[in-house]
Scaffold this motif. Structure first.
Motif, PDB file in Angstrom:
ATOM      1  N   GLY A 311       1.064  -1.336  -0.385  1.00 39.24           N
ATOM      2  CA  GLY A 311      -0.230  -0.097   0.399  1.00 39.24           C
ATOM      3  C   GLY A 311       0.763   1.503   0.265  1.00 39.24           C
ATOM      4  N   PHE A 312       1.783   1.603   0.712  1.00 41.41           N
ATOM      5  CA  PHE A 312       2.749   2.317   1.050  1.00 41.41           C
ATOM      6  C   PHE A 312       3.301   3.018  -0.348  1.00 41.41           C
ATOM      7  CE2 PHE A 312       2.209   2.738   5.297  1.00 41.41           C
ATOM      8  CZ  PHE A 312       2.044   3.892   5.029  1.00 41.41           C
ATOM      9  N   GLN A 313       4.044   1.375  -0.869  1.00 39.73           N
ATOM     10  CA  GLN A 313       4.989   1.419  -2.156  1.00 39.73           C
ATOM     11  C   GLN A 313       3.575   1.946  -3.675  1.00 39.73           C
ATOM     12  OE1 GLN A 313       5.447  -2.443  -2.768  1.00 39.73           O
ATOM     13  NE2 GLN A 313       8.033  -2.282  -2.315  1.00 39.73           N
ATOM     14  N   ILE A 314       2.537   1.951  -3.558  1.00 43.58           N
ATOM     15  CA  ILE A 314       1.365   2.694  -4.605  1.00 43.58           C
ATOM     16  C   ILE A 314       1.835   4.082  -3.709  1.00 43.58           C
ATOM     17  CG2 ILE A 314      -1.207   2.371  -4.590  1.00 43.58           C
ATOM     18  CD1 ILE A 314      -1.138   0.290  -4.403  1.00 43.58           C
ATOM     19  N   LEU A 315       1.424   4.506  -2.798  1.00 37.59           N
ATOM     20  CA  LEU A 315       1.568   5.662  -2.246  1.00 37.59           C
ATOM     21  C   LEU A 315       2.472   7.307  -2.581  1.00 37.59           C
ATOM     22  CD1 LEU A 315      -0.251   5.886   1.258  1.00 37.59           C
ATOM     23  CD2 LEU A 315      -1.518   6.060  -0.821  1.00 37.59           C
ATOM     24  N   LEU A 316       4.176   6.069  -2.699  1.00 36.63           N
ATOM     25  CA  LEU A 316       4.668   6.398  -2.849  1.00 36.63           C
ATOM     26  C   LEU A 316       4.960   6.651  -4.116  1.00 36.63           C
ATOM     27  CD1 LEU A 316       7.527   7.586  -2.132  1.00 36.63           C
ATOM     28  CD2 LEU A 316       8.785   5.260  -2.340  1.00 36.63           C
ATOM     29  N   ALA A 317       5.063   5.969  -5.508  1.00 34.78           N
ATOM     30  CA  ALA A 317       4.824   5.975  -6.709  1.00 34.78           C
ATOM     31  C   ALA A 317       3.994   6.787  -7.506  1.00 34.78           C
ATOM     32  CB  ALA A 317       4.605   4.065  -7.176  1.00 34.78           C
ATOM     33  N   HIS A 318       2.757   7.088  -6.442  1.00 34.21           N
ATOM     34  CA  HIS A 318       1.240   8.044  -6.999  1.00 34.21           C
ATOM     35  C   HIS A 318       2.846   9.287  -6.236  1.00 34.21           C
ATOM     36  CE1 HIS A 318      -2.480   9.261  -7.460  1.00 34.21           C
ATOM     37  NE2 HIS A 318      -1.845  10.551  -6.602  1.00 34.21           N
ATOM     38  N   LYS A 319       2.450   9.754  -5.219  1.00 35.49           N
ATOM     39  CA  LYS A 319       3.440  11.232  -5.047  1.00 35.49           C
ATOM     40  C   LYS A 319       4.748  11.323  -5.897  1.00 35.49           C
ATOM     41  CE  LYS A 319       5.594  13.604  -1.263  1.00 35.49           C
ATOM     42  NZ  LYS A 319       6.225  13.748   0.258  1.00 35.49           N
ATOM     43  N   SER A 321       5.199  10.639  -9.357  1.00 29.37           N
ATOM     44  CA  SER A 321       4.660  10.743 -10.341  1.00 29.37           C
ATOM     45  C   SER A 321       4.231  12.448 -10.915  1.00 29.37           C
ATOM     46  CB  SER A 321       3.272   9.460 -10.664  1.00 29.37           C
ATOM     47  OG  SER A 321       2.625  10.192 -12.157  1.00 29.37           O
ATOM     48  N   LYS A 322       3.629  12.699  -9.719  1.00 28.13           N
ATOM     49  CA  LYS A 322       3.470  13.734  -9.707  1.00 28.13           C
ATOM     50  C   LYS A 322       4.339  14.742  -9.453  1.00 28.13           C
ATOM     51  CE  LYS A 322      -0.365  15.069  -7.165  1.00 28.13           C
ATOM     52  NZ  LYS A 322      -1.481  15.146  -6.101  1.00 28.13           N
ATOM     53  N   THR A 323       5.342  14.552  -7.912  1.00 26.98           N
ATOM     54  CA  THR A 323       6.159  15.250  -8.595  1.00 26.98           C
ATOM     55  C   THR A 323       7.510  15.158  -9.593  1.00 26.98           C
ATOM     56  OG1 THR A 323       6.216  15.010  -6.232  1.00 26.98           O
ATOM     57  CG2 THR A 323       8.684  16.125  -7.031  1.00 26.98           C
ATOM     58  N   ILE A 326       5.887  17.959 -12.358  1.00 27.51           N
ATOM     59  CA  ILE A 326       6.161  19.684 -12.705  1.00 27.51           C
ATOM     60  C   ILE A 326       7.119  20.041 -12.597  1.00 27.51           C
ATOM     61  CG2 ILE A 326       4.066  19.746 -11.110  1.00 27.51           C
ATOM     62  CD1 ILE A 326       5.131  20.294  -8.713  1.00 27.51           C
ATOM     63  N   GLN A 327       8.566  18.547 -12.797  1.00 22.99           N
ATOM     64  CA  GLN A 327       9.855  18.951 -12.469  1.00 22.99           C
ATOM     65  C   GLN A 327      10.299  19.092 -13.989  1.00 22.99           C
ATOM     66  OE1 GLN A 327      12.155  16.106 -11.089  1.00 22.99           O
ATOM     67  NE2 GLN A 327      11.857  16.837  -8.392  1.00 22.99           N
ATOM     68  N   GLY A 328       9.554  18.681 -15.150  1.00 24.43           N
ATOM     69  CA  GLY A 328       9.726  18.915 -16.752  1.00 24.43           C
ATOM     70  C   GLY A 328      11.099  17.983 -16.807  1.00 24.43           C
ATOM     71  N   HIS A 329      11.186  18.614 -18.266  1.00 25.42           N
ATOM     72  CA  HIS A 329      12.751  18.734 -18.311  1.00 25.42           C
ATOM     73  C   HIS A 329      13.918  18.237 -17.277  1.00 25.42           C
ATOM     74  CE1 HIS A 329      11.480  17.003 -22.231  1.00 25.42           C
ATOM     75  NE2 HIS A 329      10.793  18.028 -22.266  1.00 25.42           N
TER      76      HIS A 329
END
Length: 329
Positions: A311-319, A321-323, A326-329
């Protein structure tokens, strides 16, 4: 805002865990999607289950599709017409949702954000609603209908867009976000009685206001939604975000579903200005009781909850992905 959600967080991850014996118990509420729709759930996967007549034309752009010419070819081959809505496949709360007016704006979006995203035809309809459904009692019920009213300013012949926003009792708290979105019109003076509605996206961060319309629930409409939810076949608890031309169009089933949220879908009528804080908490806790009840029932029927590490692996991967987005190239 974080402090306001503290009681909810304690309830979800402490009391709920104590009562069920599973930290990620809510995953069993909608066992066919990631964590029941709490995190890691693909918007495109969910949209693909919606009957074609109820969904806008939508395509998925994979994260590794860095060649924009390929993206432009997809838009043309799928007969998508501007304006379009672009949004990450993973995300919530209006995260990186943009209205794309032309190919140049699409190129900017594509090159700015490193993420898998969907392109969806913009639905030209004035009424945007969120409808929350659940079957905690064994039969589908509609527990919340919320109208999302777009940011609308009326000119007085002397005030700029910035000044009118700062005078608006709702938008004044979102001027930082809106200044970025409306920078080209920030200093523009609206003519007297001129109506200015710059953003037709019903999200809180874009200046929209939420109005409780739960009194519009009817047995016939509930039956229509029960049939639709059964066709989609993914949810025992969900919030449908949709657009339609009128209430009459809604009643006869003439609407387009923009997306469906699982257990993270709030009963957003609590953000109506008439709703007091204690009433909002009461509604949130009531809806999480629905989720808990559904989860317990589904687990008895064989639904599985992820183990703590998974469950925590899914939460971490989700976070992450969002990070990364917004970082761009």
């Amino acid at each position: 805002m974080e402090l306001l959600y503290l009681p909810l967080t304690l309830y979800v991850f402490t009391i709920g865990t104590f009562r069920t014996g599973r930290f990620f118990y809510f995953a069993a509420a909608n066992p066919q999607i990631s964590l029941g729709g709490f995190a890691g759930d693909s918007k495109y996967h969910i949209l693909s289950h919606i009957p074609a007549n109820y969904r806008p034309k939508t395509v998925l752009i994979e994260q590794n599709a860095r060649d924009f010419h390929w993206v432009a070819q997809i838009v043309q081959s799928c007969d998508l017409h501007f304006p379009l809505i672009a949004k990450p496949d993973l995300g919530e709360g209006g995260f990186l949702v943009k209205k794309i007016e032309d190919m140049a704006a699409l190129r900017t979006y594509h090159e700015q954000y490193r993420t898998r995203y969907i392109l969806q035809e913009f639905v030209e309809a004035p009424l945007e609603l969120s409808i929350l459904v659940h079957n905690a009692s064994g039969k589908l019920q509609i527990s919340s209908i919320t109208e999302r009213r777009y940011l609308t300013l009326v000119g007085d012949g002397k005030s700029t867009v910035e000044q009118l926003l700062r005078q608006d009792k709702h938008a004044q708290f979102r001027t930082k976000k809106l200044s970025t979105l409306l920078h080209q019109d920030w200093g523009r003076v609206l003519a007297k009685e001129e109506t200015y509605q710059p953003i037709q996206i019903g999200n809180w961060d874009y200046g929209a206001t939420y109005v409780d319309q739960s009194s519009q629930v009817s047995s016939d409409f509930t039956q229509l939604f029960a049939q639709l939810n059964h066709q989609i076949g993914l949810f025992d608890y969900a919030r449908y975000d949709l657009k339609c031309k009128s209430w009459e169009a809604l009643w006869r089933g003439d609407f387009k579903i923009l997306e469906i949220n699982g257990v993270k879908g709030e009963p957003i009528h609590i953000y109506d200005a008439k709703v007091r804080l204690w009433q909002a908490y009461k509604e949130i806790f009531k809806h999480w009781e629905y989720i808990l009840k559904i989860s317990q029932r589904n687990r008895k029927q064989g639904a599985k909850c992820p183990r703590l590490r998974q469950g925590f692996q899914i939460l971490l991967a989700h976070k992450q992905s969002k990070t990364q987005a917004i970082q761009g190239h």
